[in-house]
Design an enzyme around this catalytic site. Sequence first.
Site, short mmCIF file in Angstrom:
data_model
loop_
_atom_site.label_atom_id
_atom_site.label_comp_id
_atom_site.label_asym_id
_atom_site.label_seq_id
_atom_site.Cartn_x
_atom_site.Cartn_y
_atom_site.Cartn_z
N CYS B 91 -94.50 -43.77 -38.56
CA CYS B 91 -93.99 -44.98 -39.21
C CYS B 91 -94.39 -46.27 -38.50
O CYS B 91 -94.24 -47.35 -39.06
CB CYS B 91 -92.47 -44.95 -39.28
SG CYS B 91 -91.86 -43.36 -39.81
N HIS B 348 -91.03 -47.97 -48.03
CA HIS B 348 -91.56 -47.67 -46.69
C HIS B 348 -92.80 -46.81 -46.83
O HIS B 348 -92.73 -45.58 -46.72
CB HIS B 348 -90.46 -46.97 -45.89
CG HIS B 348 -90.87 -46.50 -44.52
ND1 HIS B 348 -91.86 -47.10 -43.77
CD2 HIS B 348 -90.39 -45.48 -43.76
CE1 HIS B 348 -91.98 -46.44 -42.62
NE2 HIS B 348 -91.10 -45.47 -42.58
N CYS B 378 -88.09 -47.29 -36.00
CA CYS B 378 -87.93 -45.96 -35.42
C CYS B 378 -89.13 -45.12 -35.89
O CYS B 378 -89.76 -45.45 -36.89
CB CYS B 378 -86.62 -45.33 -35.86
SG CYS B 378 -86.39 -45.29 -37.66
N GLY B 380 -90.81 -41.00 -36.30
CA GLY B 380 -90.52 -39.57 -36.34
C GLY B 380 -90.75 -38.84 -35.04
O GLY B 380 -91.58 -39.25 -34.24
#
Lengths: 796, 392
Positions: B91, B348, B378, B380
Site C-alpha cells: 500500500c 484505495h 499502514c 500489509g
Amino acid sequence: MNRNRHINKVAIIGSGIMGSRIACHFANIGVEVLLLDIIPFNLSKEEKKNKNKKNAIVNKALQNTLESKPSPIYSKSFTSRISTGNLEDDLCKISDVDWIIEVVVEKIDIKKKVFKEIEKHRKKGTIISTNTSGISIESMLNERSEDFQKHFCGTHFFNPPRYLKLLEIIPSSKTSAEIIDFLMDYGNRFLGKDMVLCKDTPAFIANRIGVANIMSLFHIVEDLNLSIEEIDSLTGPIIGRPKSATFRTCDLVGLDTLIHVANGVYQNCPNDEVKDNFKLPEFIKKMNKNQWLGDKSKQGFYKKSKDKNGKRVIEVLNINTMQYAPKKRAKFATIAAAKQEDNLLKRLKILVKGKDKAGEFYRKSFYSTFAYVSHRIPEITDDLYKIDRALCAGFGWEIGPFQMWDALDVVDTLSKMEEEDFKVANWVYNMVKSGKKSFYTNKNGTLNYYNVSTKEQKKIAGMENFIVLDNIRKKNKIWSNSGCNLIDIGDGIVNLEWRTKMNSIGGEVLEGIQQSIKIAEKNHKGLVIANQGVNFSVGANIAMIFMMAIEQEYDEIDFAVRAFQRTTGRIRNSSIPVVVATHGMTLGGGCEIALHADHVQACAETYIGLVEMGVGVIPGGGGTKEMAKRASDAYFSGDIQLPTIKKRYLNIGMAKVATSAQEGIELDLLLKNRDKVTIGFNNLINDAKEVTLNLANKGYTKPTIEKIKVLGKQGLGMFMVGAHSMHAAGYITQHEKLMSEKLAYTICGGDLSSPTLVSEQYLLDLEREAFLSLCGERKTLERIEHMLKKGKPLRN
Amino acid sequence: MRTAYIVAGYRSAVGKSGKGVFKFTRPDDLAADVIKHLVASIPELDKEKIDDVICGNATPEAEQGLNIGRMISLMGLDTIKVPGMTVNRYCSSGLETIAIANAKIQNGMAECIIAGGVECMSPIPFGGWRIVPNYDVAKNNADWYWNMGLTAEEVAKRWNISRLDQDKFAFKSHQKALNAIEKGYFKREIVPITVKEIYLDQNEKKQIKKYVVDTDEGPRKGGSIEALQKLKPVFTEGGSVTAGNASQTSDGAAFVLLMSEDMVNKLNITPIAKLISYSVAGVEPKYMGIGPIEAVPIALKKAGLKLDDIELIELNEAFASQSLAVIRELKLNQDIVNVNGGAIALGHPLGCTGGKLTVQLINEIKKRNQKYGMVSMCVGAGQGAAGIFEIL
C-alpha cells in the site's frame, strides 16, 4: 398417420404460484419456456410504452418463485431458459411453441376468455392443456374449434411441481387418443412424473380422495374431541404420511384452496354418499372469515410467534375456543408401541388394534377412507391402483388406501367395518367371495390389481420399463445376506440393493458389494448398485465406529476403514462395469460408493455430499482420495491448480450437500459429461441398467489405476492459512480447524516439497491415518454421539 | 547531498473496481495516459533526459506483470531510451517510489525521474491469481498471512474502536469527499482519461462507446450513518469492520516528476515541493493498521520537525478502525487529516495510493498557502510508511 411430437418450447399462460413453478420445472428438463401474464391495471400512458413496466407482474412473480424455498429450479443457470412476456405484446409468440398450458385463475369465464385469445394465435396441432384443479374439462370445450378440442385436455400438476410427482391427465370426450398417449409417455419419461389418467369428475382423483380424507378428519376432530396437534401426531410418518400430516399440510396448501375444492365437490357431486362431509364445519368457516388461511396469511391452524423472552414458539389453534396456545406434545400408548416397529405395514396392524383413543381414531379414520374409495369406483376411475398412485404421488403418502387395506387384511377388515356400520361397495364383497382376498397380487414378478369391470387380476399398464425391486425380489434374487439382495434385472445385469436402517452402510453392505462384484464378474455382464428405499444411503454405520472409538479399539477401526477402502476400490477395480444409481440422500459413505463407479445415473432429486466433518472425521472410505484425484484429473498444462484443489477441498471442508443432481455435477461430486440424470425415480434403475449394458456391449476393460498429482507444501500453505483465518474470524471452531488441517494434509499428500505423482494407496493410507487420529479426539466422539442421538450435526 | 525537487504531479480519477468506470481500462494504459499528461505539462523537458520511471504496484502479475514500470515508460514516453522499474511495498508503493527517486537524485545517480504508482484491482483478484503461503511459516506464524480485514478487527478490539465510531468516521470521509468534488478541488490534479469500450449490443452488433472519466467514482451521495450501521461485518463473526467502514478497492494511477536542482535551474522551472523525510517501520503483522504509529515519529525526527509543525495530513484510510487508532494514539488533529475525504470514500488503488495522496497533499497545501504536510499509511504484513513534504 403417426408423427413424432417434440416438445422444444412450452408457453405457460399465468405466472401465479403454479404457473411460475411449472415454468421452472420445464426449464429443469431442458425445455425453453415462454411465461406470460397480464399487464398491470393502472399503468400511465408513458408506462404503457415501457416493456419492463408492462411485464412487471410476470417478472416479479418469476423472481419471487426463483427465490422461494425449497428451490423450484435445479440450477440458477437454467433461468435463462425462461423468457417472460405479457398477454398484449407476446401472446402471438405462442404460434411458435409445441405446448400451451393455461394456468390462470380458477374462474371458468376467465379461462374461456383466455382460450378464445389463444385460439387466435395457436398453430394447429399444438397441444393445449389446463392446470385446473376442479373445473370440468368438458365445460371448457364449447366455442372452441375442432382442432383445439382434439388437442385439449387437463394436465393437473401438484404444488410444488418439482417435488410432487403426480401429474393427472384428464381428457374430455373430444381429446384424441394420440394426445393422451403422448402426454402419458412424456409425463413419465421427460417430466419424471407418476402419471394418472383420470375421468372428468370434480377434483379428479387425488384431491377428491385427499380432501375427502381431510374433511372427514375435520369432523373426527369434533367427534372424538382430539386436538389439532394430536391429529397431526397421529397422521404423520407413523402411518407413512409426510411430516406435515394433516393440519400442517392444510396450512402449507392454504385453507382457501381446500375450501374451494370442498365446495366444488359438495356442489357438483350430488350422489356422493358422504357429501355432507364436504360441508365446512363451523370452525373452518370462522377461520376463513378471519382470513386465517395458513402460511400465506402467516397463521392458520398453526402460528409462529415469540414468547416474552423473544424465543420462537409454535402455537396451535384450539377449535373450541378459537384461541391459540403453545403446541403440546401428544402422547398415546398405541403410538409409543408402534414406534418400535420399522416396517410400515406391520405398524399399521398395531395401530388399528389400539385400545386407546388413538386406536379408536385409526379405526374410524381408516375405515371411512376405505369405504369412501370403494364407492369411487367406477365413478372417478375404473382402476383402483390409480387412487393409490394419485395419493402417494400427490399427497406424499407412502402407501395408498387400497394398499393399506391389503396390509390390514381385506377380509378381516370388512367384518370389522360391518360391525362399525361402514357401508362398503358391493364389488369388494364380490371380489372376496370369488376367492380374491387382496386388491393387489404379485404374479411372477408382475404387480397386478383387481379390475372391477373384468373381475380379474390385471397387469398395471405403463410399467413395462419400470424395474420395481419389491415386485421382482422374490422371484429374481440370486444372493443375499442380512442387509443386501442381489437381484437379476434381466439381460445379464444384476442389481445390488441394501435395506438397512436409513440404508446406512455397515459390514453387511460392504460384504454385499464385494460378493456382488465377484458373482457378476463370473456370470453376468454388469452390476447396478441401486435401491428403492427413501434414500440411497445416509452414510456409513457410525454407531459401530462410535463403539470402537469409545473403547479405544483403534485396531478394529483400522480394520473397518481398510475394509471400506478396499470395497470402494473394488467397485472401480472390477472386470465388469459397475453403475451406481443414486437418489435422495447420498451422503458420506454412500457418496464414496458413487464416486468409485464407472458411471453414476443420478435421479434429479439426488442430495449428494461428503458430510463426514459433521461427525468429526474426514471421508475415510476413499472419498478424500477421490477429491484429490478429481482435482488431479482436472489439472492441465499451465494450470494455476490451487483454485481447483480448493474447490474439492471445500466439498469436504464445508460438508456441502447438493440440492439436486445438477448441483452435484456443479460441485464435481458427479462427473460432468460422464454421469447422467434421470428425471423420474420410476425410470432410474432401468436407465442405469441400460447404461451398464451399453458399457458391457461396447467392450469393457477394468480401468488402469493412475497416479494422482498432489500439491504438497504449495497446497498446504494455502489451506493452513485459510483454516487459521477462518478460526480467527470465528467462522470455524478449534476442532474444525484441527479437522481442516488434517484434511489438508491428506488431500495435499503430506508436506512434500513439490507437486508429486502418488499412488492411490499412498493417499488411502494418509486418509486412514487422519481418520484414526480424529477418532481419538473427544470432540469427534461428541459429534458422532450427537448425530446418533439427535440426527443432526454438532458444531463443537 | 544535492537537493531533489518535485516539479509536477498528476493523477487519474479513481474508479470503483469490478463494475466501475475503469473496468475496461488496463493499468498500463491508465498509467501511460497519466505519464503523457505529466510530461506534457513541462514542455521545457526533453523526454529523453528522463533517467527512469519508477512505478509502484502491489500485485505485479497478469495485466500488471511484465515489468509494468518499463512497459509504461515505453507506452507513455514514446522513446526506448527511458528505462523503467516496478517497486512493491504493497500500500505504500506509490510513496516508496517517490522516496527512491528522491534518494537517487540526491546522491547523483539520476537527474530526473518519474515516480508514483498504478493499481487496477478490477482485472485481478485481491492478492493475485495464485496465493501460495509458506507451509512451514504458516504452521507457527499464520497471522503473517492474515487478510487485512482480520487485522483491522484486531486493531479495533485492542484500541477499543467502537462500530459506531467507525461508521461515523466513514460517513465523514464521504461527506468531505463529496464537498471537495462539488467545489472542484480536484480539478487541477486529475487527468481526464478517455475510455473506449467495444461491446456487442442487443442485436450482437459491434458498438464502440467512448467516454471521459474525470471525477472520482467512490464517494456516495445520500448515504447516512444509519445505513452504514445496518451493514453486516464481513471479516469476522460478530465483528465491527464492514464494507462501509473499510477502504474501497479501486482502479487508479498517479505520478510525480522529480528533478535535480541543477536541472530545475537549467530549464528555469518553478518546483512545487520537496520530500524532506521518509521512513518505514515494522509492526506486528496482526496489527498491521497501526504502522503509522511507528513510522510517523521517525519521519518527524528525520525532518527535524514536531507534529505541531505539520499543517496537513493525508492518512490512508485502509479501515476506519485503524485510522482512528492511529489518530488517537498519535493525537493527530482531526481537522487537518484527510480534509477532502479519504480512501473509504475515494478508494484505495493499492500501489497508486502513495502517489495519489502526495498529489492531493501538494495541491491542497498550495491552496491553503501552507508549508509542511505529511503522507502516511499502514502496509500489509505489518509495516508503516510516512513521508514529509515541504511545499514551495
